[in-house]
Design a protein around this motif. Structure first.
Motif, PDB file in Angstrom:
ATOM      1  N   ALA A   1      -3.646   1.042  -4.623  1.00 26.64           N
ATOM      2  CA  ALA A   1      -3.630   1.447  -3.217  1.00 26.64           C
ATOM      3  C   ALA A   1      -4.983   1.193  -2.568  1.00 26.64           C
ATOM      4  CB  ALA A   1      -3.245   2.916  -3.100  1.00 26.64           C
ATOM      5  N   GLU A   2      -6.058   1.553  -3.252  1.00 23.34           N
ATOM      6  CA  GLU A   2      -7.389   1.358  -2.687  1.00 23.34           C
ATOM      7  C   GLU A   2      -7.690  -0.127  -2.500  1.00 23.34           C
ATOM      8  OE1 GLU A   2      -9.379   3.630  -1.495  1.00 23.34           O
ATOM      9  OE2 GLU A   2      -7.890   5.162  -1.991  1.00 23.34           O
ATOM     10  N   LYS A   3      -7.320  -0.916  -3.479  1.00 25.11           N
ATOM     11  CA  LYS A   3      -7.542  -2.362  -3.381  1.00 25.11           C
ATOM     12  C   LYS A   3      -6.769  -2.955  -2.200  1.00 25.11           C
ATOM     13  CE  LYS A   3      -6.711  -6.683  -5.908  1.00 25.11           C
ATOM     14  NZ  LYS A   3      -6.163  -7.281  -7.157  1.00 25.11           N
ATOM     15  N   THR A   4      -5.505  -2.535  -2.060  1.00 23.64           N
ATOM     16  CA  THR A   4      -4.665  -3.067  -0.985  1.00 23.64           C
ATOM     17  C   THR A   4      -5.160  -2.590   0.371  1.00 23.64           C
ATOM     18  OG1 THR A   4      -2.798  -2.993  -2.533  1.00 23.64           O
ATOM     19  CG2 THR A   4      -2.281  -3.335  -0.212  1.00 23.64           C
ATOM     20  N   ALA A   5      -5.600  -1.353   0.437  1.00 20.70           N
ATOM     21  CA  ALA A   5      -6.131  -0.829   1.702  1.00 20.70           C
ATOM     22  C   ALA A   5      -7.346  -1.626   2.151  1.00 20.70           C
ATOM     23  CB  ALA A   5      -6.492   0.649   1.534  1.00 20.70           C
ATOM     24  N   ALA A   6      -8.232  -1.938   1.211  1.00 22.62           N
ATOM     25  CA  ALA A   6      -9.428  -2.708   1.554  1.00 22.62           C
ATOM     26  C   ALA A   6      -9.053  -4.093   2.055  1.00 22.62           C
ATOM     27  CB  ALA A   6     -10.341  -2.810   0.340  1.00 22.62           C
ATOM     28  N   ALA A   7      -8.079  -4.721   1.405  1.00 24.42           N
ATOM     29  CA  ALA A   7      -7.637  -6.047   1.832  1.00 24.42           C
ATOM     30  C   ALA A   7      -6.996  -5.996   3.212  1.00 24.42           C
ATOM     31  CB  ALA A   7      -6.654  -6.617   0.807  1.00 24.42           C
ATOM     32  N   PHE A   8      -6.180  -4.966   3.453  1.00 30.47           N
ATOM     33  CA  PHE A   8      -5.520  -4.791   4.745  1.00 30.47           C
ATOM     34  C   PHE A   8      -6.560  -4.679   5.854  1.00 30.47           C
ATOM     35  CE2 PHE A   8      -3.456  -2.476   8.136  1.00 30.47           C
ATOM     36  CZ  PHE A   8      -2.135  -2.901   8.110  1.00 30.47           C
ATOM     37  N   GLN A   9      -7.566  -3.850   5.628  1.00 29.81           N
ATOM     38  CA  GLN A   9      -8.613  -3.671   6.629  1.00 29.81           C
ATOM     39  C   GLN A   9      -9.381  -4.972   6.861  1.00 29.81           C
ATOM     40  OE1 GLN A   9      -7.704  -0.778   8.279  1.00 29.81           O
ATOM     41  NE2 GLN A   9      -9.910  -0.539   8.511  1.00 29.81           N
ATOM     42  N   ARG A  10      -9.713  -5.626   5.791  1.00 29.77           N
ATOM     43  CA  ARG A  10     -10.499  -6.871   5.881  1.00 29.77           C
ATOM     44  C   ARG A  10      -9.729  -7.966   6.623  1.00 29.77           C
ATOM     45  NH1 ARG A  10     -10.862  -7.493   0.853  1.00 29.77           N
ATOM     46  NH2 ARG A  10      -9.213  -9.045   0.580  1.00 29.77           N
ATOM     47  N   GLU A  11      -8.432  -8.038   6.381  1.00 24.85           N
ATOM     48  CA  GLU A  11      -7.626  -9.130   6.933  1.00 24.85           C
ATOM     49  C   GLU A  11      -7.171  -8.868   8.361  1.00 24.85           C
ATOM     50  OE1 GLU A  11      -5.588 -12.870   6.705  1.00 24.85           O
ATOM     51  OE2 GLU A  11      -7.106 -11.929   5.424  1.00 24.85           O
ATOM     52  N   PHE A  12      -6.862  -7.615   8.694  1.00 22.59           N
ATOM     53  CA  PHE A  12      -6.150  -7.365   9.946  1.00 22.59           C
ATOM     54  C   PHE A  12      -6.908  -6.530  10.975  1.00 22.59           C
ATOM     55  CE2 PHE A  12      -2.767  -7.850   6.663  1.00 22.59           C
ATOM     56  CZ  PHE A  12      -2.250  -9.052   7.123  1.00 22.59           C
ATOM     57  N   PHE A  13      -7.950  -5.798  10.568  1.00 26.30           N
ATOM     58  CA  PHE A  13      -8.627  -4.926  11.525  1.00 26.30           C
ATOM     59  C   PHE A  13      -9.715  -5.678  12.272  1.00 26.30           C
ATOM     60  CE2 PHE A  13     -11.747  -1.440  12.535  1.00 26.30           C
ATOM     61  CZ  PHE A  13     -10.950  -0.848  13.512  1.00 26.30           C
ATOM     62  N   HIS A  14      -9.684  -5.557  13.591  1.00 26.41           N
ATOM     63  CA  HIS A  14     -10.710  -6.145  14.447  1.00 26.41           C
ATOM     64  C   HIS A  14     -11.670  -5.031  14.847  1.00 26.41           C
ATOM     65  CE1 HIS A  14      -8.407  -9.819  14.548  1.00 26.41           C
ATOM     66  NE2 HIS A  14      -7.355  -9.180  15.039  1.00 26.41           N
ATOM     67  N   GLU A  15     -12.839  -5.037  14.235  1.00 23.65           N
ATOM     68  CA  GLU A  15     -13.797  -3.949  14.378  1.00 23.65           C
ATOM     69  C   GLU A  15     -14.225  -3.753  15.823  1.00 23.65           C
ATOM     70  OE1 GLU A  15     -16.107  -0.832  13.417  1.00 23.65           O
ATOM     71  OE2 GLU A  15     -14.950  -1.926  11.914  1.00 23.65           O
ATOM     72  N   GLU A  16     -14.510  -4.849  16.486  1.00 21.59           N
ATOM     73  CA  GLU A  16     -15.048  -4.732  17.849  1.00 21.59           C
ATOM     74  C   GLU A  16     -14.018  -4.178  18.812  1.00 21.59           C
ATOM     75  OE1 GLU A  16     -17.060  -7.614  21.235  1.00 21.59           O
ATOM     76  OE2 GLU A  16     -17.127  -8.206  19.126  1.00 21.59           O
ATOM     77  N   GLU A  17     -12.782  -4.683  18.715  1.00 18.95           N
ATOM     78  CA  GLU A  17     -11.740  -4.240  19.647  1.00 18.95           C
ATOM     79  C   GLU A  17     -11.095  -2.919  19.228  1.00 18.95           C
ATOM     80  OE1 GLU A  17     -11.879  -7.138  18.186  1.00 18.95           O
ATOM     81  OE2 GLU A  17     -11.926  -8.741  19.682  1.00 18.95           O
TER      82      GLU A  17
ATOM     83  N   TYR B   1       0.839  -1.205   0.000  1.00 20.52           N
ATOM     84  CA  TYR B   1       0.000   0.000   0.000  1.00 20.52           C
ATOM     85  C   TYR B   1       0.874   1.255   0.000  1.00 20.52           C
ATOM     86  CZ  TYR B   1      -3.015   3.736   1.640  1.00 20.52           C
ATOM     87  OH  TYR B   1      -3.672   4.938   1.760  1.00 20.52           O
ATOM     88  N   PHE B   2       1.875   1.274   0.855  1.00 14.90           N
ATOM     89  CA  PHE B   2       2.805   2.410   0.947  1.00 14.90           C
ATOM     90  C   PHE B   2       3.462   2.667  -0.403  1.00 14.90           C
ATOM     91  CE2 PHE B   2       7.110   4.028   1.672  1.00 14.90           C
ATOM     92  CZ  PHE B   2       6.876   5.119   2.483  1.00 14.90           C
TER      93      PHE B   2
END
Length: 879
Positions: free
Chosen positions: A637-653, A611-612
């Motif tokens: 960049a947009e595609k990679t950002a979406a994948a990064f969020q989907r794979e690594f971000f924990h929404e609840e925490e 992404y960077f």
């Protein structure tokens, strides 16, 4: 207003001799006596004669007045320059006030070959008849038949070369030429040798060591040279390393062994006085064995002129402390961990063997700590002649050391005759930082010494063990620190060539090290964004747009390779990731003697860097006018950002991956955290630092970003706490254990499983120096004004610190920021050089006095032209 030109560079260097470009670029800095000013126009002159230049006459080119504010990387625009020629450059400027400066002092530059005759060079390589670990001495006599006007020597070596003319060493370079992949590029060095020659018989001698060429192979060193004699009557003549029958070679000289890693053995009784002077009697009983050298196959690489700053002895001093741990055994303390060697003048019996063993630290019992050198012997041996005082100085090795154990002396010598010689690329220091905290000043000293002692024609990782390579993963975060402290345009330009030459022709994958040697992989770890960042930094700091154009295709191929490896947007392969975090966050037994992160997924780092890279390529493409690529990289960049969020971000925490400091910091640094969740992610970082007892758990990548994120989000006090911490892990912990350079690991490693990766001089953890300049003093180059035509000043003011000062010698001149908290007020002084401007941003507070400011995005902001400005905040800001 009186304006004066103060400094000129050409193609990033101050002594450009051997230019191989027909349109060199010049940069200049100026000063105005009134302290302000901006250039409205310039006039450039180029003369073919120094006396004409002194008179302000440009017989080669006179640009006339050019209406332009440009003063960085301005190209020559006159008639074609001639190869192998000397020129003198002068420039003057007109200020926007109408005032005109005088012309600058004459600035000499010299050209080499714009298009070297590659076929001719391939035919003139010589190699010795015997391949040993001894240095090889080549010699020949030749005639200067008529009065000489000038002479140029072009010397190339696969290995290290030292040239001598009539007994005098040519130049003051060491460990030259610079290391390359010799199958891709071979560097030749250009010397003006006019003053070393005389009419009649002359002698040319070349002494060669193996250097990097023979280091990991059984190849013999080899050389090629061309000496061009220009006579006063207008004729010329070449003396070359062909025909081979004109030359003799011997390996019976004083250097009996030489190795980059292991050291050098010098036998003074085998010195051959006069071997490099005319008429030397090679058949005399004391001359040793001389043979006719062999013609060698060329190394294969293209001949290229070496323009970067040479490696030199840049400093020396006698031992700071000497002890005698055993009878006639002496331990020398340089007082500072350095790169280089020891030179000495010693008297004694013939054959007396003096052994010098080098180390960075001592064990508890006072003996040398050498386990971290791995297989490197790091030992020099001096054998005395027994004929008065012998002088010793290595030529083809270097060591990383603070301590030297000397054995073999029969009595204590005069230590004034022993010198600790500091050896590295002779790049100019450009930055200074100091503050009101003694420990931080010590840490800055550690960072400065660590960086300069790892500049050896390329940025190395360490100067002591069996490695000393240019690692791209380290440079992703190290490069900015280095540029704050040293002028590195020439060295980085050369190293980018090394990276380019190691790039896969089919895949576009780059390598972990460049030149690609001994360690690392291809493909490199995805954290190796340094191939993109170095050209970008050269543009931001020096205004060098050409380097972006030169490497654009290579950078695009590397990003394209990473994109191809992504599965559903995630780049899964990783060797290093956030490398070498404190031991509790690493996987025991993993690569690097347990340096792989256990708490920050490699895939998170790899995907984040894709992404960077895409965002950076989007900016570069826009700058170069590549509109289709701008859209392509924006979409990536947009595609990679979406994948990064989907794979690594924990929404609840509200955290990333395993909620490590590095995972959360990297996401914030990349700008991938949704605005409404930034506070949550920041809170996790702060909470984890507290949970860890006020320490960080980041590795070599994210430690830099941690300080950025804390300072950008109002946690400068916490960043200050981390920077001044003295408990493990910290830079203060290193200082407490006697460090004078930055360690590779946060642990104080003297043995055990981690010893194989425990350099005590390793720049990847020197990144805190960036925080000193960039945040404590707020100095930042910016895209809106490359080459410091505009820069930013946005300091932070930790409560624990009462003062800070930074100075940068930029291509525009001196930039400085200093602030002091005293008597309930905070005073900030900013110096902006001639032909520059700065955006100053300060904490929003109604009590600031000084230049008029307006509130923008929660900060007070103003745009200032050249001059010195003072801001003062009353107690509420000072608190």
């Amino acid at each position: 207003m009186n304006v004066k030109i103060t400094k000129i560079t050409c193609e990033h260097v101050t002594q450009p001799f051997g230019l191989d470009t027909p349109a060199p670029r010049f940069s200049w800095a100026a000063e105005a006596d009134a302290g302000g000013g901006r250039q409205q126009a310039f006039q450039m002159l180029v003369s073919s004669d120094g006396s004409l230049s002194q008179k302000g006459k440009g017989d080669v080119w006179d640009s006339g007045w050019v209406e332009s504010p440009d003063s960085a990387m301005v190209p020559y625009g006159g008639p074609a320059l001639q190869e192998e020629s000397d020129y003198w450059f002068r420039v003057r400027v007109r200020d926007i006030s109408g005032a005109e400066s005088d012309f600058s002092a004459p600035f000499r530059f010299g050209t080499a070959f714009f298009e070297p005759d590659q076929e001719h060079w391939r035919k003139i390589w010589l190699t010795p008849t015997r391949h040993t670990s001894c240095a090889q001495c080549f010699r020949r006599d030749f005639d200067v038949r008529k009065p000489l006007a000038r002479a140029r020597l072009y010397l190339a070596g696969a290995g290290y070369c030292q040239a001598f003319l009539n007994g005098a060493k040519v130049g003051d370079r060491e460990l030259d030429p610079a290391w390359t992949d010799y199958t891709k590029s071979v560097m030749y060095t250009t010397f003006d040798v006019s003053g070393l020659l005389r009419q009649g018989v002359n002698a040319l001698g070349i002494r060669m060591g193996g250097g990097w060429y023979t280091g990991a192979s059984f190849k013999a060193p080899q050389l090629a040279l061309r000496l061009h004699l220009f006579y006063q009557d207008g004729t010329d003549e070449w003396v070359e390393s062909a025909p081979r029958g004109a030359w003799l070679v011997s390996c019976d000289g004083e250097v009996r062994e030489n190795s980059i890693y292991d050291g050098e053995t010098i036998d003074a009784s085998l010195r051959r006085p006069g071997w490099d002077q005319p008429g030397y009697g090679v058949s005399s009983p004391t001359a040793g064995k001389w043979d006719v050298p062999l013609r060698a196959e060329a190394p294969g690489g293209k001949m290229k002129s070496q323009l970067l700053e040479p490696i030199r002895v840049v400093d020396s001093w006698s031992p700071k402390k000497v002890t005698e741990p055993a009878p006639h055994v002496y331990l020398l303390d340089a007082g500072q961990n350095i790169s280089g060697w020891v030179s000495a003048r010693i008297s004694g019996k013939k054959g007396q063997r003096i052994t010098l063993r080098f180390a960075e630290d001592l064990k508890e019992d006072g003996s040398l700590h050498t386990e971290n050198l791995r297989s490197a012997k790091a030992t020099d041996v001096f054998l005395l002649s027994g004929e008065g005082e012998d002088e010793f100085r290595p030529s083809f090795t270097f060591h990383g050391f603070r301590y030297v154990l000397v054995e073999g002396l029969e009595s204590e010598p005069d230590w004034k005759n022993w010198k600790m010689e500091v050896v590295h690329s002779d790049v100019a220091p450009c930055g200074e930082f100091s503050c009101g905290n003694t420990l931080m000043n010590q840490i800055q000293s550690l960072c400065w010494w660590t960086e300069c002692t790892n500049l050896m024609g390329l940025p190395t990782d360490c100067p002591q063990r069996d490695e000393r390579l240019g690692w791209l993963n380290d440079m992703t975060v190290r490069a900015e620190e280095a540029l704050y402290n040293f002028r590195l345009g020439g060295l980085y330009t050369k190293w980018l060539q090394d990276i380019e030459e190691a790039q896969g022709p089919d895949t576009g994958a780059i390598t972990d090290t460049a030149p690609f040697h001994r360690y690392g992989c291809r493909p490199a770890d995805p954290v190796c964004s340094s191939y993109l960042l170095l050209p970008w930094y050269l543009y931001l700091n020096y205004g060098d747009k050409k380097v972006l154009e030169r490497h654009y295709e290579g950078m695009a191929r590397w990003v394209g390779y990473l994109e191809e490896q992504a599965d559903d947007g995630i780049v899964g392969f990783s060797y290093f990731g956030d490398w070498a975090s404190p031991a509790g966050g690493a996987i025991p037994g993993s690569n690097g003697c347990g340096a792989v992160s256990a708490i920050t997924p490699g895939a998170l780092m790899s995907t984040g860097y894709l992404y960077f890279d895409a965002r950076l390529m989007e900016n570069i493409a826009a700058l170069l006018g590549k509109e289709a690529d701008v859209k392509r990289y924006a979409a990536l960049a947009e595609k990679t950002a979406a994948a990064f969020q989907r794979e690594f971000f924990h929404e609840e925490e509200g955290c990333y991956a395993q909620n490590s400091q590095a995972s959360n910091v990297f996401a914030l640094y990349l700008g991938l955290v949704p605005e409404e969740r930034r506070k949550d992610v920041l809170a996790h970082i702060v909470e984890d630092i507290a949970r860890m007892g006020g320490s960080f758990t980041t590795g070599n990548q994210c430690t830099k970003y941690l300080f950025d994120i804390l300072s950008q989000n109002g946690y400068e006090d916490l960043a200050m706490q981390l920077a001044t911490r003295e408990e493990y892990p910290s830079w203060g912990y290193m200082v407490r254990h006697g460090a004078t350079t930055v360690w590779e690991r946060w642990e104080y490693v003297m043995g055990g499983d981690e010893i194989g990766m425990a350099s005590m001089n390793h720049p990847m953890n020197a990144v805190v120096s960036v925080w000193f300049y960039k945040h404590l003093c707020g100095l930042r180059a910016c895209e809106e004004g490359p080459g410091f035509s505009r820069f930013q000043v946005e300091p932070v003011f930790p409560r624990q610190l009462d003062s800070a000062r930074a100075r940068l010698d930029t291509v525009k001149g001196e930039v400085s920021v200093s602030w002091q908290r005293k008597d309930g007020a905070l005073t900030l002084t900013v110096k902006i050089p001639y032909n520059s401007s700065a955006v100053v941003r300060l904490p929003a507070c109604p009590a600031w006095e000084g230049p008029a400011m307006e509130e923008k995005n929660g900060k007070w902001e103003c745009l200032l032209s050249a001059g010195v400005y003072t801001f003062r905040a009353l107690s509420q800001a000072a608190d």
